[in-house]
Design an enzyme around this catalytic site. Sequence first.
Site, PDB file in Angstrom:
ATOM      1  N   LYS A 275      18.562  22.966  12.409  1.00  0.00           N
ATOM      2  CA  LYS A 275      17.599  22.519  11.400  1.00  0.00           C
ATOM      3  C   LYS A 275      17.626  21.002  11.269  1.00  0.00           C
ATOM      4  O   LYS A 275      18.690  20.407  11.129  1.00  0.00           O
ATOM      5  CB  LYS A 275      17.928  23.133  10.041  1.00  0.00           C
ATOM      6  CG  LYS A 275      17.859  24.650  10.013  1.00  0.00           C
ATOM      7  CD  LYS A 275      18.346  25.210   8.701  1.00  0.00           C
ATOM      8  CE  LYS A 275      18.327  26.728   8.720  1.00  0.00           C
ATOM      9  NZ  LYS A 275      18.916  27.290   7.504  1.00  0.00           N
TER      10      LYS A 275
ATOM     11  N   ARG B  55       0.808  -1.221   0.000  1.00  0.00           N
ATOM     12  CA  ARG B  55       0.000   0.000   0.000  1.00  0.00           C
ATOM     13  C   ARG B  55       0.835   1.262   0.000  1.00  0.00           C
ATOM     14  O   ARG B  55       0.358   2.341  -0.340  1.00  0.00           O
ATOM     15  CB  ARG B  55      -0.916   0.022   1.231  1.00  0.00           C
ATOM     16  CG  ARG B  55      -1.876  -1.136   1.298  1.00  0.00           C
ATOM     17  CD  ARG B  55      -2.554  -1.212   2.654  1.00  0.00           C
ATOM     18  NE  ARG B  55      -1.520  -1.435   3.690  1.00  0.00           N
ATOM     19  CZ  ARG B  55      -1.651  -1.079   4.966  1.00  0.00           C
ATOM     20  NH1 ARG B  55      -2.728  -0.482   5.388  1.00  0.00           N
ATOM     21  NH2 ARG B  55      -0.688  -1.324   5.826  1.00  0.00           N
TER      22      ARG B  55
ATOM     23  N   LYS C  20      20.568  36.739  -3.457  1.00  0.00           N
ATOM     24  CA  LYS C  20      21.177  36.748  -2.115  1.00  0.00           C
ATOM     25  C   LYS C  20      22.356  35.783  -2.056  1.00  0.00           C
ATOM     26  O   LYS C  20      23.419  36.120  -1.524  1.00  0.00           O
ATOM     27  CB  LYS C  20      20.119  36.371  -1.074  1.00  0.00           C
ATOM     28  CG  LYS C  20      20.662  36.176   0.326  1.00  0.00           C
ATOM     29  CD  LYS C  20      19.571  35.840   1.317  1.00  0.00           C
ATOM     30  CE  LYS C  20      19.042  34.450   1.071  1.00  0.00           C
ATOM     31  NZ  LYS C  20      18.086  34.008   2.078  1.00  0.00           N
ATOM     32  N   ASP C  21      22.195  34.593  -2.626  1.00  0.00           N
ATOM     33  CA  ASP C  21      23.264  33.603  -2.577  1.00  0.00           C
ATOM     34  C   ASP C  21      24.400  33.950  -3.537  1.00  0.00           C
ATOM     35  O   ASP C  21      25.558  33.639  -3.271  1.00  0.00           O
ATOM     36  CB  ASP C  21      22.722  32.205  -2.844  1.00  0.00           C
ATOM     37  CG  ASP C  21      21.794  31.739  -1.719  1.00  0.00           C
ATOM     38  OD1 ASP C  21      21.875  32.308  -0.614  1.00  0.00           O
ATOM     39  OD2 ASP C  21      20.999  30.814  -1.958  1.00  0.00           O
TER      40      ASP C  21
ATOM     41  N   GLU D  33       7.665   8.041  11.096  1.00  0.00           N
ATOM     42  CA  GLU D  33       7.583   9.244  11.925  1.00  0.00           C
ATOM     43  C   GLU D  33       8.707  10.175  11.506  1.00  0.00           C
ATOM     44  O   GLU D  33       9.868   9.758  11.466  1.00  0.00           O
ATOM     45  CB  GLU D  33       7.776   8.901  13.411  1.00  0.00           C
ATOM     46  CG  GLU D  33       6.581   8.307  14.069  1.00  0.00           C
ATOM     47  CD  GLU D  33       6.806   8.066  15.566  1.00  0.00           C
ATOM     48  OE1 GLU D  33       5.801   7.826  16.244  1.00  0.00           O
ATOM     49  OE2 GLU D  33       7.949   8.107  16.046  1.00  0.00           O
TER      50      GLU D  33
ATOM     51  N   HIS E  60      23.333  29.113   4.196  1.00  0.00           N
ATOM     52  CA  HIS E  60      22.732  30.133   5.057  1.00  0.00           C
ATOM     53  C   HIS E  60      23.018  29.866   6.530  1.00  0.00           C
ATOM     54  O   HIS E  60      23.124  28.718   6.953  1.00  0.00           O
ATOM     55  CB  HIS E  60      21.210  30.168   4.859  1.00  0.00           C
ATOM     56  CG  HIS E  60      20.817  30.443   3.450  1.00  0.00           C
ATOM     57  ND1 HIS E  60      19.708  29.867   2.868  1.00  0.00           N
ATOM     58  CD2 HIS E  60      21.375  31.215   2.491  1.00  0.00           C
ATOM     59  CE1 HIS E  60      19.601  30.285   1.616  1.00  0.00           C
ATOM     60  NE2 HIS E  60      20.599  31.098   1.368  1.00  0.00           N
TER      61      HIS E  60
ATOM     62  N   ARG F 234      20.456  26.190  -2.877  1.00  0.00           N
ATOM     63  CA  ARG F 234      20.012  27.137  -1.836  1.00  0.00           C
ATOM     64  C   ARG F 234      21.035  27.109  -0.708  1.00  0.00           C
ATOM     65  O   ARG F 234      21.314  26.065  -0.146  1.00  0.00           O
ATOM     66  CB  ARG F 234      18.632  26.760  -1.318  1.00  0.00           C
ATOM     67  CG  ARG F 234      17.536  26.883  -2.372  1.00  0.00           C
ATOM     68  CD  ARG F 234      16.170  26.551  -1.767  1.00  0.00           C
ATOM     69  NE  ARG F 234      15.118  26.570  -2.748  1.00  0.00           N
ATOM     70  CZ  ARG F 234      14.356  27.613  -3.018  1.00  0.00           C
ATOM     71  NH1 ARG F 234      14.553  28.760  -2.389  1.00  0.00           N
ATOM     72  NH2 ARG F 234      13.401  27.527  -3.920  1.00  0.00           N
TER      73      ARG F 234
ATOM     74  N   TYR G 264      12.097  21.582   6.511  1.00  0.00           N
ATOM     75  CA  TYR G 264      12.995  22.014   7.581  1.00  0.00           C
ATOM     76  C   TYR G 264      12.185  22.139   8.872  1.00  0.00           C
ATOM     77  O   TYR G 264      11.138  22.765   8.871  1.00  0.00           O
ATOM     78  CB  TYR G 264      13.524  23.422   7.371  1.00  0.00           C
ATOM     79  CG  TYR G 264      14.054  23.850   6.048  1.00  0.00           C
ATOM     80  CD1 TYR G 264      15.374  24.251   5.937  1.00  0.00           C
ATOM     81  CD2 TYR G 264      13.244  23.937   4.915  1.00  0.00           C
ATOM     82  CE1 TYR G 264      15.885  24.713   4.733  1.00  0.00           C
ATOM     83  CE2 TYR G 264      13.753  24.394   3.712  1.00  0.00           C
ATOM     84  CZ  TYR G 264      15.073  24.784   3.631  1.00  0.00           C
ATOM     85  OH  TYR G 264      15.573  25.242   2.448  1.00  0.00           O
TER      86      TYR G 264
ATOM     87  N   HIS H 168      24.171  26.092   6.309  1.00  0.00           N
ATOM     88  CA  HIS H 168      23.444  24.989   5.688  1.00  0.00           C
ATOM     89  C   HIS H 168      23.049  25.343   4.262  1.00  0.00           C
ATOM     90  O   HIS H 168      22.684  26.480   3.975  1.00  0.00           O
ATOM     91  CB  HIS H 168      22.175  24.674   6.496  1.00  0.00           C
ATOM     92  CG  HIS H 168      21.286  23.705   5.804  1.00  0.00           C
ATOM     93  ND1 HIS H 168      20.135  24.091   5.149  1.00  0.00           N
ATOM     94  CD2 HIS H 168      21.390  22.367   5.633  1.00  0.00           C
ATOM     95  CE1 HIS H 168      19.568  23.013   4.616  1.00  0.00           C
ATOM     96  NE2 HIS H 168      20.308  21.967   4.892  1.00  0.00           N
TER      97      HIS H 168
ATOM     98  N   GLN I  42       9.540  26.292  14.320  1.00  0.00           N
ATOM     99  CA  GLN I  42       9.076  26.700  12.992  1.00  0.00           C
ATOM    100  C   GLN I  42       9.348  25.575  12.005  1.00  0.00           C
ATOM    101  O   GLN I  42      10.412  24.968  12.021  1.00  0.00           O
ATOM    102  CB  GLN I  42       9.822  27.970  12.557  1.00  0.00           C
ATOM    103  CG  GLN I  42       9.428  28.486  11.192  1.00  0.00           C
ATOM    104  CD  GLN I  42      10.140  29.794  10.852  1.00  0.00           C
ATOM    105  OE1 GLN I  42      10.385  30.623  11.723  1.00  0.00           O
ATOM    106  NE2 GLN I  42      10.459  29.970   9.593  1.00  0.00           N
TER     107      GLN I  42
ATOM    108  N   GLU J 249      20.393  37.079   9.001  1.00  0.00           N
ATOM    109  CA  GLU J 249      20.764  36.008   8.077  1.00  0.00           C
ATOM    110  C   GLU J 249      21.953  36.411   7.207  1.00  0.00           C
ATOM    111  O   GLU J 249      22.044  37.548   6.746  1.00  0.00           O
ATOM    112  CB  GLU J 249      19.595  35.621   7.173  1.00  0.00           C
ATOM    113  CG  GLU J 249      19.948  34.432   6.293  1.00  0.00           C
ATOM    114  CD  GLU J 249      18.840  34.004   5.368  1.00  0.00           C
ATOM    115  OE1 GLU J 249      18.637  32.791   5.260  1.00  0.00           O
ATOM    116  OE2 GLU J 249      18.194  34.869   4.758  1.00  0.00           O
TER     117      GLU J 249
END
Length: 185
Positions: free
Chosen positions: A70, A23, A165-166, A28, A61, A58, A130, A117, A46, A141
Amino acid sequence: MIIETTPLPGVLLVKPDVFGDARGFFLETWNRQRYAEAGLDKDFVQDNVSQSRQGILRGLHFQNPRPQGKLVQALKGVVFDVAVDIRVGSPTFGQWYGVTLSEENHWQLYVPENFAHGFCVLSETALFAYKCTDSYNPSAEFSLRWDDPDVGIQWPIDNPQLSAKDQAGKLLKEFPQEALPVYQP
């Protein structure tokens, strides 16, 4: 569930138990008590999800002050995920650890506070989740350059697509001392 240490102290690779049959599967992705018993005792405040196309990178950061730990995973697709130790005075300062996270292996990576990261997408698209130990604070940041030669990350892609930004990220040696976290043994 298995939690493995990595060459960077505090960076943990989590291999959850996956229960599958014809199935589909069940696992978890977070259970405070079970993860704490296994060695990952964190309060997350968050949750974020990003979707990206192949070739997107990405990061790298970090926030200082109010750093974020994270717990990350690829819900769909395949990413190469990276943590970099940016703690001034750390025995592993400037070193990195990378691992492939995918919807097939279901692995998670815990990137502690005070580490940079980032990730790049290897599949056609990726859905990336995250769990963060502190709220996003855009004024705190920073972006470390993905291709910093002193860090030497061996990314599995060439010429990634980056945000503005990166693209403006700094080399680790260009950050003022006060912008970087300090190692606390």
